[in-house]
Design a protein around this motif. Structure first.
Motif, PDB file in Angstrom:
ATOM      1  N   ASN A  13      10.550  34.000  34.421  1.00 42.89           N
ATOM      2  CA  ASN A  13      11.103  34.416  33.126  1.00 42.89           C
ATOM      3  C   ASN A  13      11.948  35.681  33.200  1.00 42.89           C
ATOM      4  O   ASN A  13      12.351  36.210  32.159  1.00 42.89           O
ATOM      5  N   THR A  14      12.197  36.172  34.418  1.00 45.02           N
ATOM      6  CA  THR A  14      13.134  37.286  34.530  1.00 45.02           C
ATOM      7  C   THR A  14      14.545  36.794  34.177  1.00 45.02           C
ATOM      8  O   THR A  14      14.853  35.604  34.296  1.00 45.02           O
ATOM      9  N   SER A  15      15.386  37.713  33.738  1.00 40.77           N
ATOM     10  CA  SER A  15      16.758  37.358  33.362  1.00 40.77           C
ATOM     11  C   SER A  15      17.731  38.298  34.055  1.00 40.77           C
ATOM     12  O   SER A  15      17.449  39.488  34.238  1.00 40.77           O
TER      13      SER A  15
ATOM     14  N   ASP B 178       6.992  34.780  37.282  1.00 40.97           N
ATOM     15  CA  ASP B 178       6.770  33.564  36.490  1.00 40.97           C
ATOM     16  C   ASP B 178       8.064  32.821  36.152  1.00 40.97           C
ATOM     17  O   ASP B 178       8.036  31.836  35.409  1.00 40.97           O
TER      18      ASP B 178
ATOM     19  N   ASN C  43      18.170  33.326  31.988  1.00 42.05           N
ATOM     20  CA  ASN C  43      16.798  33.211  32.454  1.00 42.05           C
ATOM     21  C   ASN C  43      16.761  32.510  33.816  1.00 42.05           C
ATOM     22  O   ASN C  43      17.538  31.593  34.084  1.00 42.05           O
TER      23      ASN C  43
ATOM     24  N   ARG D  70      14.599  30.441  35.139  1.00 39.36           N
ATOM     25  CA  ARG D  70      14.326  28.998  35.057  1.00 39.36           C
ATOM     26  C   ARG D  70      15.581  28.220  34.680  1.00 39.36           C
ATOM     27  O   ARG D  70      15.842  27.132  35.211  1.00 39.36           O
TER      28      ARG D  70
END
Length: 318
Positions: A213-215, A211, A250, A252
């Motif tokens: 939202n992994t960092s 999605d 993040n 994104r």
């Protein structure tokens, strides 16, 4: 120092070679120029050191213990920096046997070559992937690292354990450096920052798994090289050290930074999560700062801008 550097033609290895030569060391590069990505790119990585009087680059495989021992003896090496590896989480899921053979058996071959030639100083590249999906944030070197999510992560943790055994049995001085997503000029083409930049300049969609939202804790190549160099200078006993950036970013937000640097909006192809990927990496840097004086200096947005400028000048204009 006379330093045997495995993986010398790779992304990190080529930058480190240039830096060590600039400091007056002799570098014996060792690389198999494999086809995990285009070997021609690795040859290009070495173009700035060609002809330097204090460097020799030898083509060979780290699983060839006899060759390694011969090189260590012939050039009277006193220190080894071990960067050579079969890289990539997703590649390791596809080819686990090859990953383990290179990363575990190859490391054992190197350690045995060092033992038989009485070379006892080793800095080895490990990975933040050894932490798996740790719930302890930020990741500390004394956290449990025994639940790897990929063959690559397992191979790096196994290599760490092997080096500790040689420290215990044979008195090796070892620093295992857990790198956190290194990026910058010459970054491997399959890695996210390199791949996203190429696709955006080409007007093609970028693929994001999950999605968004992994960092990740991204570390600019200059800081990584400084960390390796400091570890070489402070080798004493056995240590595990995180070498990371100042903060996690993040996915994104990372894409937005690349969009601003490139000057184009990304078209995103959303895909499901990939097996073996972790949701977060976040480095605690207290031990590295206290023991080897490591402090990252390049913030992520500045690092992205530097990478994109390099890409425009060296890739698009070549």
């Amino acid at each position: 120092m006379v330093i045997l550097l495995t993986g010398a033609a790779g992304f990190i290895g080529s930058h480190l070679t240039e830096h060590l030569l600039g400091l007056g060391h002799t570098v014996i590069g060792f690389d198999n120029f494999d086809n995990q990505y285009d070997p021609a790119r690795k040859q290009l990585n070495l173009r700035l050191i060609k002809g330097h009087r204090n460097v020799n680059v030898i083509e060979g495989d780290i699983r060839d213990q006899t060759l390694l021992a011969d090189v260590l003896r012939r050039y009277q090496c006193d220190t080894v920096v071990h960067l050579a590896a079969r890289t990539g989480v997703r590649d390791s899921v596809r080819e686990p046997a090859l990953c383990l053979d290179v990363n575990v058996n190859g490391t054992l071959s190197l350690l045995e070559a060092m033992r038989t030639t009485n070379v006892r100083r080793l800095v080895m590249a490990s990975s933040s992937s050894v932490y798996g999906n740790s719930t302890f944030v930020p990741f500390r070197e004394d956290d449990d690292a025994n639940l790897p999510l990929s063959p690559y992560a397992m191979s790096k943790r196994s290599a760490e354990l092997l080096t500790h055994t040689y420290h215990h049995l044979h008195g090796f001085n070892v620093a295992c450096l857990r790198f956190f997503t290194v990026y910058g000029p010459r970054q491997r083409p399959e890695m996210a920052i390199s791949r996203f930049t190429e696709k955006m300049f080409g007007g093609q969609p970028i693929t994001i798994f999950g999605d968004g939202n992994t960092s990740r804790n991204y570390t600019y190549i200059y800081d990584t090289v400084m960390g390796i160099t400091s570890a070489i200078n402070h080798l004493n006993g056995f240590d595990l050290l995180n070498i990371g950036g100042a903060a996690s970013t993040n996915l994104r937000d990372l894409v937005s930074m690349i969009e601003r640097a490139v000057g184009r909006k990304a078209v995103i192809d959303w895909q499901p999560n990939q097996p073996g990927d972790v949701t977060l990496t976040c480095a605690d840097l207290h031990r590295a700062s206290n023991r080897i004086g490591y402090f990252p200096s390049i913030q992520i947005e500045e690092g992205i801008n530097r990478f994109v400028r390099w890409y425009q000048q060296s890739v698009l204009c070549s």
